[in-house]
Motif scaffolding. Structure first.
Motif, short mmCIF file in Angstrom:
data_model
loop_
_atom_site.label_atom_id
_atom_site.label_comp_id
_atom_site.label_asym_id
_atom_site.label_seq_id
_atom_site.Cartn_x
_atom_site.Cartn_y
_atom_site.Cartn_z
N THR A 157 -43.07 -15.44 38.78
CA THR A 157 -43.48 -14.05 38.54
C THR A 157 -42.52 -13.02 39.15
O THR A 157 -42.58 -11.85 38.78
CB THR A 157 -44.90 -13.82 39.09
N ASP A 231 -47.91 -11.82 33.98
CA ASP A 231 -49.26 -11.92 34.51
C ASP A 231 -49.65 -13.39 34.57
O ASP A 231 -48.88 -14.27 34.20
CB ASP A 231 -50.26 -11.13 33.64
N ALA A 235 -47.78 -16.62 32.92
CA ALA A 235 -47.26 -17.67 33.80
C ALA A 235 -47.82 -19.03 33.42
O ALA A 235 -47.11 -20.04 33.43
CB ALA A 235 -47.60 -17.33 35.25
#
Length: 274
Positions: A157, A231, A235
């Protein structure tokens, strides 16, 4: 124990524009007994530009293990020394960590002299989230290993930061578009601080097209930055696709997708259309 004045200075050097060598860095390089350099010829030219005449010690990937002991012995004898790489901050995708580790283990003071770093310079102008980032350095040269590495990073992320060479930039961008999705926002910084500096941004698909369309955009040294998975759902899908790619090597597509979905929490249809 080393004499009080014995210090190993880790000195950042310019990544292109020579004016980026700080006054403090110049002062330190003038003050030390010798300078450990990745390429003595390259560093010699830099020192000559600033009128600095100091002995150079070659310290690079191929001899660092052996040279570290000799350098530490000089430090323990009371000599202060500097460590530089060809460009930027030593140890950041460059030699030096074995020497620094050995010096610290011997009780020698190790002090940074901050300056240019291509990864940070690129990130500062990319327009991508920078509160969290992952520095990956150079990707593997071989295609299969490069693609596997990228697949493992697809669910990360934080913004991803890579170094890349001119002869692999197009191939790497193409592999990133497959691993991360062609619409993933990214930026390519080329020849930072030099005459032909360019910074391109857009989706990975757009950047690949721009690099393929212009020979000049395939010349020089590159920092590639890719926005992380946005988000939790994105992911999970990225991780699911990575698992599916591995499982599909040994299992039928539907079975591989079912297992990958269970393990990652991603929707099965996002991994396999069947």
């Amino acid at each position: 124990m080393p004499a009080p004045a014995a210090t190993l200075y880790v000195v950042a050097t310019p990544i292109g524009n020579l004016a980026d060598l700080s006054p403090r860095a110049q002062e330190v390089l003038r003050s030390v007994a010798a300078i450990c350099a990745e390429d003595t010829r390259h560093t010699g030219q830099l020192l000559s530009h600033f009128g600095i005449g100091k002995p150079l010690v070659a310290l690079h990937d191929h001899n660092e293990e052996a040279m570290a002991e000799r350098v530490v012995a000089r430090l323990l004898g009371g000599e202060s020394l500097a460590l530089v790489s060809d460009a930027g901050t030593p140890l950041v995708s460059d030699p030096g960590f074995r020497l620094v580790r050995a010096a610290r283990a011997a009780g020698v003071r190790v002090s940074p002299v901050p300056g240019a770093c291509a990864a940070i310079a690129g990130l500062s102008v990319a327009g991508l989230p920078s509160d969290r980032f992952v520095f990956e350095g150079f990707l593997p040269a071989k295609a299969a290993a490069r693609r596997e590495r990228l697949q493992r990073l697809a669910g990360e992320t934080g913004t991803l930061v890579f170094y890349e060479s001119s002869h692999r930039i197009a191939e790497s961008l193409a592999d990133m578009a497959v691993a991360f999705g062609s619409e993933r926002p990214a930026a390519v910084a080329r020849e930072l601080t030099k005459m032909f500096e360019t910074v391109l941004d857009g989706s990975l698909e757009q950047l690949l097209a721009a690099v393929q369309a212009d020979d000049n955009q395939r010349k020089g040294e590159f920092v590639v930055m890719v926005q992380g998975a946005g988000d939790d759902g994105e992911a999970k899908i990225a991780e699911g696709r990575r698992l599916y790619a591995k499982l599909h090597e040994h299992l039928p597509p539907s079975t591989a997708a079912k297992l990958a979905a269970e393990l990652s929490g991603a929707p099965r249809k996002a991994l396999y259309g069947g």
